[in-house]
Design an enzyme around this catalytic site. Structure first.
Site, PDB file in Angstrom:
ATOM      1  N   SER A 144      18.524  52.651  76.929  1.00 27.41           N
ATOM      2  CA  SER A 144      19.009  51.646  77.881  1.00 27.41           C
ATOM      3  C   SER A 144      18.423  50.300  77.490  1.00 27.41           C
ATOM      4  O   SER A 144      17.384  50.226  76.825  1.00 27.41           O
ATOM      5  CB  SER A 144      18.527  52.016  79.296  1.00 27.41           C
ATOM      6  OG  SER A 144      18.616  50.926  80.179  1.00 27.41           O
ATOM      7  N   TYR A 157      12.494  55.033  85.409  1.00 25.90           N
ATOM      8  CA  TYR A 157      13.663  55.107  84.519  1.00 25.90           C
ATOM      9  C   TYR A 157      13.367  54.386  83.202  1.00 25.90           C
ATOM     10  O   TYR A 157      13.602  54.932  82.114  1.00 25.90           O
ATOM     11  CB  TYR A 157      14.857  54.464  85.234  1.00 25.90           C
ATOM     12  CG  TYR A 157      16.149  54.407  84.452  1.00 25.90           C
ATOM     13  CD1 TYR A 157      16.979  55.511  84.384  1.00 25.90           C
ATOM     14  CD2 TYR A 157      16.547  53.236  83.808  1.00 25.90           C
ATOM     15  CE1 TYR A 157      18.175  55.462  83.692  1.00 25.90           C
ATOM     16  CE2 TYR A 157      17.739  53.176  83.114  1.00 25.90           C
ATOM     17  CZ  TYR A 157      18.556  54.284  83.058  1.00 25.90           C
ATOM     18  OH  TYR A 157      19.745  54.238  82.364  1.00 25.90           O
TER      19      TYR A 157
HETATM   20  P1  NAD Z   1      26.930  58.681  85.263  1.00 26.43           P
HETATM   21  O1  NAD Z   1      26.010  58.914  86.403  1.00 26.43           O
HETATM   22  O2  NAD Z   1      28.311  58.240  85.522  1.00 26.43           O
HETATM   23  O3  NAD Z   1      27.022  59.982  84.332  1.00 26.43           O
HETATM   24  C1  NAD Z   1      25.878  60.721  83.991  1.00 26.43           C
HETATM   25  C2  NAD Z   1      26.289  62.155  83.746  1.00 26.43           C
HETATM   26  O4  NAD Z   1      25.100  62.898  83.432  1.00 26.43           O
HETATM   27  C3  NAD Z   1      26.895  62.811  84.999  1.00 26.43           C
HETATM   28  O5  NAD Z   1      28.064  63.511  84.657  1.00 26.43           O
HETATM   29  C4  NAD Z   1      25.800  63.731  85.478  1.00 26.43           C
HETATM   30  O6  NAD Z   1      26.255  64.875  86.177  1.00 26.43           O
HETATM   31  C5  NAD Z   1      25.123  64.099  84.165  1.00 26.43           C
HETATM   32  N1  NAD Z   1      23.790  64.631  84.397  1.00 26.43           N
HETATM   33  C6  NAD Z   1      22.838  64.172  85.250  1.00 26.43           C
HETATM   34  N2  NAD Z   1      21.770  64.969  85.219  1.00 26.43           N
HETATM   35  C7  NAD Z   1      22.039  65.951  84.325  1.00 26.43           C
HETATM   36  C8  NAD Z   1      21.334  67.079  83.857  1.00 26.43           C
HETATM   37  N3  NAD Z   1      20.101  67.366  84.326  1.00 26.43           N
HETATM   38  N4  NAD Z   1      21.890  67.856  82.924  1.00 26.43           N
HETATM   39  C9  NAD Z   1      23.129  67.577  82.451  1.00 26.43           C
HETATM   40  N5  NAD Z   1      23.875  66.547  82.879  1.00 26.43           N
HETATM   41  C10 NAD Z   1      23.323  65.734  83.800  1.00 26.43           C
HETATM   42  O7  NAD Z   1      26.156  57.639  84.353  1.00 26.43           O
HETATM   43  P2  NAD Z   1      26.529  56.906  82.971  1.00 26.43           P
HETATM   44  O8  NAD Z   1      26.470  55.468  83.213  1.00 26.43           O
HETATM   45  O9  NAD Z   1      27.718  57.486  82.337  1.00 26.43           O
HETATM   46  O10 NAD Z   1      25.208  57.288  82.156  1.00 26.43           O
HETATM   47  C11 NAD Z   1      25.225  57.897  80.882  1.00 26.43           C
HETATM   48  C12 NAD Z   1      23.937  57.575  80.181  1.00 26.43           C
HETATM   49  O11 NAD Z   1      23.882  56.168  79.927  1.00 26.43           O
HETATM   50  C13 NAD Z   1      22.675  57.912  80.968  1.00 26.43           C
HETATM   51  O12 NAD Z   1      21.678  58.416  80.095  1.00 26.43           O
HETATM   52  C14 NAD Z   1      22.240  56.571  81.517  1.00 26.43           C
HETATM   53  O13 NAD Z   1      20.860  56.541  81.812  1.00 26.43           O
HETATM   54  C15 NAD Z   1      22.643  55.659  80.390  1.00 26.43           C
HETATM   55  N6  NAD Z   1      22.813  54.254  80.767  1.00 26.43           N
HETATM   56  C16 NAD Z   1      23.746  53.883  81.688  1.00 26.43           C
HETATM   57  C17 NAD Z   1      23.865  52.545  82.033  1.00 26.43           C
HETATM   58  C18 NAD Z   1      24.861  52.046  83.048  1.00 26.43           C
HETATM   59  O14 NAD Z   1      24.797  50.868  83.437  1.00 26.43           O
HETATM   60  N7  NAD Z   1      25.829  52.846  83.471  1.00 26.43           N
HETATM   61  C19 NAD Z   1      23.033  51.593  81.414  1.00 26.43           C
HETATM   62  C20 NAD Z   1      22.097  52.008  80.482  1.00 26.43           C
HETATM   63  C21 NAD Z   1      21.999  53.342  80.156  1.00 26.43           C
END
Ligand code: NAD
Length: 265
Positions: A144, A157
């Site tokens: 991130s 986080y």
């Molecule tokens: P999201 O919440 O839409 O999707 C995350 C997915 O991970 C969900 O389907 C959830 O069920 C799954 N998940 C959660 N815990 C889990 C577990 N223990 N085992 C398996 N699956 C699990 O979020 P996103 O934005 O698509 O996030 C994807 C990745 O990107 C994450 O690692 C997040 O930290 C990272 N990220 C997101 C953002 C943002 O702004 N959306 C920014 C930086 C990093």
């Protein structure tokens, strides 16, 4: 010809958000994909939609809690049974909690470590030997913006995401001789349920909430908007295919310019 023809990927957190878009794009580029998540109903649905587009022999869904080593063993077994090998991993699953660092309950801190940090570690541990056995391949971890710079109220986080960057570098060093490249994506704000929980509301955000959000992004992000999960998927694709054949051990920021510096305009 697709950029991932013949390759087999495990993609975690693939039921929605960035993981869903990565699964859709990788399949469209010729890969066979095991989608894994804890959200089984949406995960099965996304896998079914991809199967309709590319054929059901190219897609499978498996329940996987990334923080549980036994779940990883089971998911690897499913991928090998269905596809015969694994030669790519996208460690995408993650969770976010907002809290002042010194007010964060230990249980919350430990939960974030379990999913974001240990989940990434267990993925590398379970899948890297399979990638080596397949003759080499790629791992894309998901860090991130907050893994590289500070952001108030996401202390636990941010700590896990910084750990993912450190782990990415070490894994790249140790796995290079085995033909495995390891990189990380570092998104800023991306329009998924994590950053925009109103997306989960069937009615969507109120017009006022949507405008407040849009105004915030216009102010803090040089490109003036949040990222789209498809844009992160394209970066993950680049890091997973031959276009990035000389790239390993690096975090890649994708944030609309947010981290470039402070703008006074
Ligand atoms: P999201 O919440 O839409 O999707 C995350 C997915 O991970 C969900 O389907 C959830 O069920 C799954 N998940 C959660 N815990 C889990 C577990 N223990 N085992 C398996 N699956 C699990 O979020 P996103 O934005 O698509 O996030 C994807 C990745 O990107 C994450 O690692 C997040 O930290 C990272 N990220 C997101 C953002 C943002 O702004 N959306 C920014 C930086 C990093």
């Amino acid at each position: 010809m697709g950029k991932l023809d013949g390759r087999v990927f495990v993609i975690t957190g693939a039921a929605r958000g960035q993981g869903e878009q990565e699964a859709r794009l990788f399949a469209a580029e010729g890969a066979r994909v095991l989608l894994a998540d804890v959200l089984d109903e949406p995960g099965e649905r996304v896998a079914g939609e991809i199967a309709e587009a590319v054929g059901k022999e190219r897609v499978r869904y498996a329940h996987l809690d990334v923080g549980r080593e036994e779940d990883w063993a089971a998911a690897v077994a499913v991928a090998k049974e269905q596809f015969g090998k694994i030669d790519g991993l996208v460690n995408n699953a993650g969770i976010l909690r907002f809290n002042e660092l010194t007010a964060t309950p230990l249980e919350e801190y430990e939960l974030l470590v379990r999913v974001n940090q240990i989940g990434t570690f267990l993925g590398l541990k379970a899948v890297a030997p399979e990638i080596e056995a397949a003759g080499g391949g790629t791992v894309v971890n998901t860090s991130s913006y907050t893994g590289l710079t500070g952001m108030a109220f996401v202390g636990a986080y941010a700590a896990t995401k910084a750990a993912v960057v450190g782990m990415t570098r070490v894994a790249a060093l140790e796995l290079a001789a085995k033909g495995i490249r390891v990189n990380a994506v570092c998104p800023g704000a991306v329009d998924t349920p994590m950053a925009n929980p109103a997306l989960l509301d069937p009615d969507g955000p109120s017009p006022e909430a949507a405008e407040a959000m849009a105004a915030l992004y216009r102010k803090v992000v040089p490109l003036g908007r949040p990222g789209r999960p498809e844009e992160v998927a394209r970066l993950a694709l680049f890091l997973s295919c031959e276009d990035s054949s000389y790239v390993t051990g690096q975090p890649f920021v994708i944030d609309g310019g947010w981290m470039a510096g402070v703008s006074i305009l």
